[in-house]
Design a protein around this motif. Structure first.
Motif, mmCIF file in Angstrom:
data_model
loop_
_atom_site.group_PDB
_atom_site.id
_atom_site.type_symbol
_atom_site.label_atom_id
_atom_site.label_comp_id
_atom_site.label_asym_id
_atom_site.label_seq_id
_atom_site.Cartn_x
_atom_site.Cartn_y
_atom_site.Cartn_z
ATOM 1 N N CYS A 1 0.826 -1.206 0.000
ATOM 2 C CA CYS A 1 0.000 0.000 0.000
ATOM 3 C C CYS A 1 0.865 1.262 0.000
ATOM 4 O O CYS A 1 0.504 2.270 -0.623
ATOM 5 N N ALA A 2 2.010 1.215 0.680
ATOM 6 C CA ALA A 2 2.922 2.362 0.655
ATOM 7 C C ALA A 2 3.439 2.588 -0.762
ATOM 8 O O ALA A 2 3.563 3.735 -1.223
ATOM 9 N N VAL A 3 3.739 1.506 -1.475
ATOM 10 C CA VAL A 3 4.179 1.626 -2.871
ATOM 11 C C VAL A 3 3.071 2.237 -3.725
ATOM 12 O O VAL A 3 3.323 3.098 -4.585
ATOM 13 N N ALA A 4 1.825 1.807 -3.497
ATOM 14 C CA ALA A 4 0.702 2.337 -4.272
ATOM 15 C C ALA A 4 0.532 3.842 -4.054
ATOM 16 O O ALA A 4 0.209 4.586 -4.994
ATOM 17 N N ALA A 5 0.743 4.296 -2.815
ATOM 18 C CA ALA A 5 0.631 5.731 -2.530
ATOM 19 C C ALA A 5 1.642 6.530 -3.348
ATOM 20 O O ALA A 5 1.316 7.588 -3.911
ATOM 21 N N LEU A 6 2.860 6.021 -3.446
ATOM 22 C CA LEU A 6 3.887 6.709 -4.232
ATOM 23 C C LEU A 6 3.549 6.675 -5.720
ATOM 24 O O LEU A 6 3.741 7.668 -6.437
ATOM 25 N N MET A 7 3.029 5.559 -6.212
ATOM 26 C CA MET A 7 2.663 5.461 -7.627
ATOM 27 C C MET A 7 1.552 6.448 -7.978
ATOM 28 O O MET A 7 1.557 7.050 -9.066
ATOM 29 N N ALA A 8 0.581 6.625 -7.070
ATOM 30 C CA ALA A 8 -0.525 7.545 -7.344
ATOM 31 C C ALA A 8 -0.019 8.972 -7.521
ATOM 32 O O ALA A 8 -0.520 9.724 -8.370
ATOM 33 N N LEU A 9 0.973 9.352 -6.743
ATOM 34 C CA LEU A 9 1.493 10.710 -6.824
ATOM 35 C C LEU A 9 2.243 10.964 -8.136
ATOM 36 O O LEU A 9 2.404 12.116 -8.561
ATOM 37 N N VAL A 10 2.723 9.906 -8.782
ATOM 38 C CA VAL A 10 3.482 10.053 -10.023
ATOM 39 C C VAL A 10 2.567 10.367 -11.207
ATOM 40 O O VAL A 10 3.001 10.944 -12.211
ATOM 41 N N ILE A 11 1.286 9.998 -11.107
ATOM 42 C CA ILE A 11 0.358 10.226 -12.219
ATOM 43 C C ILE A 11 0.192 11.725 -12.444
ATOM 44 O O ILE A 11 -0.142 12.463 -11.523
ATOM 45 N N ARG A 12 0.415 12.166 -13.670
ATOM 46 C CA ARG A 12 0.216 13.570 -14.009
ATOM 47 C C ARG A 12 -1.167 13.770 -14.612
ATOM 48 O O ARG A 12 -1.668 12.922 -15.346
ATOM 49 N N ARG A 13 -1.755 14.891 -14.292
ATOM 50 C CA ARG A 13 -3.056 15.205 -14.849
ATOM 51 C C ARG A 13 -2.897 15.749 -16.265
ATOM 52 O O ARG A 13 -1.884 16.367 -16.593
#
Length: 446
Positions: free
Chosen positions: A418-430
Motif C-alpha cells: 500500500c505504501a508503494v501504491a501511494a507513491l505510484m498515485a502521486l506520479v500520475i500527471r493530470r
C-alpha cells in the motif's frame, strides 16, 4: 397553433429536424436507473460475501488444503477482473440489460451447482469459472457504463453510490450467510447466493434502460439530447484494441498498478482471509463475519464521501492518501486480532471500512480524464489488474497460512504494498488544465 422551424442545409435543401428531448422533469430518470443499478449490484453482491466463509467448512468436509481453496477463489477473482473490459464492450454491442441479466443467471448457476460437488476441480469450475465469469460481466464496468451514459454531472457522487452497493450487499448477506454456514452448513448458504442473483433478473429486464435516448431524455446535467449510439460490433476486438493503445501510455500502468494493490489489500486479503484469520485467534466465525459486515456499513459512507471529494479535489492526491492510510492500518492488524472484539479492533474495522473502495471514484475519474470516451473499457482493464492482485493474494495468503501457521506475514507485506501504491498515485500527471478528455488515439503523457 404552434409553429416549428426546420433547419435548412447549406445546399438549400430542407434538413431533417433534430430529435427533440422530452421536457425536463424535476426528477430525472437517470436517478431511477441509478437506483435500479444499485439494487442489482446489491443482489449480485451475495457471492462476494461467501468465499471467506467457505474456507474452513470445505477444509473440514473434504480435507482440501487452504491453498487449494484459495486457488479456486483466486480463479474467481481473476476472471472477475479479466472479464470486465469485455463486458463493457459487450454492453456497447448488446445493451446493458441483456448482458447483466445473462451474467446474473450464470452466477446463480455456478453458486447452485456447488452443492453437488465432491472434488476440488468442481469447485474450480463452479465457483471459480462460472461465478467468476458472471460476476465479471457485471462488475464495476457496469457502474461505469451507467454513469457515463446517464450522467454528465455528479459522476463522482454516482460512482461512489454505485460502488458502495457492493458493500451494502455484503452488509445485508454476510451475517445471514455466516449464520447459515454455522448452523446449517455451507450448502444452504450457496443456494441463498443463487436465489439472490436470480431474484434480481426481473428488475433488470423490466426496469433498466440502456441509454437516455431510450426514454427521450438528455443525460442528467446536460441540455443536449444525445442519440443512442449504434451497436458496436466486435466487442472482444474493441476491448483488445483499446488495451493495445492504453498500454502505450504511462497513466494506464500507474492506475493498473495501484488498483492491483487495492485488490490485493481488500478482496484478496481482508474479504478472503479475515474470517479464518480471526478464527485462528479464537474469535467465533459469526463475530468475525459481523465485523466484515460493519466494514460494509462504513464502506458505503466512505465511498459516497470519496465520490463527493472526487468532484472537488485532485484525484491522484486522494488516491495517495487512501493507500497510505490503508497500509498503516494493516501493519497494526496482527496486534489487534484476539478471541473477543475490543475497541482497538472496532477502530480498525471502522477505519478500513471508510477506506475499502474509496479508491474507485478517483481511479475512474482519472480514467475519464486520460481516456475520454473509451474510459469505461480502460477502467475495465484497470479493474482486471485489481482482481489479478486480489487473486494473487487470495492464493498466496492460503499458502502462507499453510506454511507459517498464521497470516502475520501477509498483513505486513500488504501494508508495504500500500505504501508503494501511494507513491505510484502521486506520479500520475493530470492532463493539461482545461483540456477535454482525449481519445486513446491521442494519449496523455505521464
Amino acid at each position: 397553433m404552434s409553429q416549428t422551424t426546420d433547419a435548412v442545409a447549406p445546399d438549400g435543401q430542407q434538413a431533417a429536424p433534430a430529435p427533440r428531448p422530452r421536457p425536463a422533469r424535476r426528477f430525472h430518470r437517470a436517478w431511477f436507473v441509478a437506483a435500479v443499478t444499485f439494487v442489482t449490484i446489491i443482489g449480485a453482491a451475495a457471492f462476494r460475501s461467501l468465499p471467506g466463509l467457505l474456507i474452513d467448512p470445505l477444509h473440514e468436509e473434504f480435507g482440501w488444503s487452504r491453498g487449494t481453496i484459495g486457488a479456486a477463489v483466486s480463479v474467481n477473482l481473476a476472471l472477475y477482473g479479466l472479464t470486465a473490459p469485455f463486458a463493457a464492450a459487450l454492453m456497447d454491442r448488446f445493451g446493458i440489460r441483456r448482458v447483466v441479466a445473462v451474467a446474473l443467471t450464470v452466477i446463480a448457476a455456478g453458486a447452485g451447482l456447488t452443492v453437488f460437488m465432491d472434488s476440488a476441480w468442481q469447485l474450480m469450475l463452479c465457483w471459480g469459472v462460472l461465478v467468476g465469469l458472471g460476476s465479471g460481466s457485471m462488475a464495476l464496468a457496469f457502474a461505469a457504463t451507467v454513469t457515463n451514459r446517464w450522467f454528465t454531472e455528479r459522476r463522482g457522487l454516482v460512482t461512489g453510490i454505485l460502488t458502495a452497493a457492493s458493500a451494502s450487499g455484503q452488509l445485508i448477506f454476510l451475517p445471514v450467510l455466516s449464520w447459515l454456514v454455522e448452523h446449517h452448513g455451507w450448502r444452504p448458504a450457496a443456494v441463498t447466493v443463487a436465489l439472490a442473483a436470480l431474484a434480481v433478473v426481473p428488475f433488470v429486464w423490466l426496469l433498466l434502460r440502456d441509454h437516455p435516448a431510450d426514454v427521450g431524455l438528455a443525460p442528467y446535467g446536460s441540455d443536449t439530447y444525445v442519440e443512442k449510439p449504434a451497436p458496436v460490433p466486435g466487442a472482444a476486438a474493441r476491448a483488445l484494441k483499446v488495451l493495445a493503445r492504453a498500454v502505450r501510455t504511462g497513466p494506464f500502468w500507474l492506475l493498473a498498478g495501484t488498483f492491483a494493490i487495492c485488490g490485493a489489500s481488500t478482496n484478496g486479503l481482508i474479504q478472503t482471509h479475515f474470517v479464518p484469520a480471526a478464527h485462528d485467534h479464537g474469535m467465533p466465525v459469526t463475530a468475525a463475519a459481523g465485523l466484515l459486515a460493519v466494514i460494509g456499513i462504513f464502506d458505503v459512507a466512505g465511498t459516497i464521501f470519496s465520490g463527493w471529494l472526487t468532484d472537488r479535489f485532485e484525484s491522484r492526491r486522494l488516491l495517495a492518501t487512501y493507500y497510505a492510510l490503508r497500509g498503516i492500518s494493516l501493519l497494526f492488524l496482527p496486534m489487534l486480532l484476539a478471541p473477543s472484539i475490543h475497541p482497538p479492533m472496532l477502530f480498525f474495522i471502522v477505519f478500513y471500512g471508510l477506506d475499502w473502495v474509496a479508491t474507485v471514484p478517483p481511479t475512474l475519474a482519472l480514467c475519464r480524464e486520460h481516456y475520454g470516451e473509451d474510459s469505461a473499457i480502460v477502467f475495465g482493464w484497470v479493474l482486471a489488474s485489481h482482481q489479478v492482485g486480489a487473486a494473487v493474494v487470495a492464493f498466496l495468503g492460503g499458502l502462507a497460512r499453510d506454511a507459517f501457521g498464521s497470516y502475520d506475514m501477509v498483513w505486513y507485506g500488504s501494508g508495504a504494498l500500500c505504501a508503494v501504491a501511494a507513491l505510484m498515485a502521486l506520479v500520475i500527471r493530470r492532463p493539461g488544465s482545461g483540456a477535454r478528455p482525449a481519445p486513446l488515439a491521442e494519449p496523455a503523457a505521464v
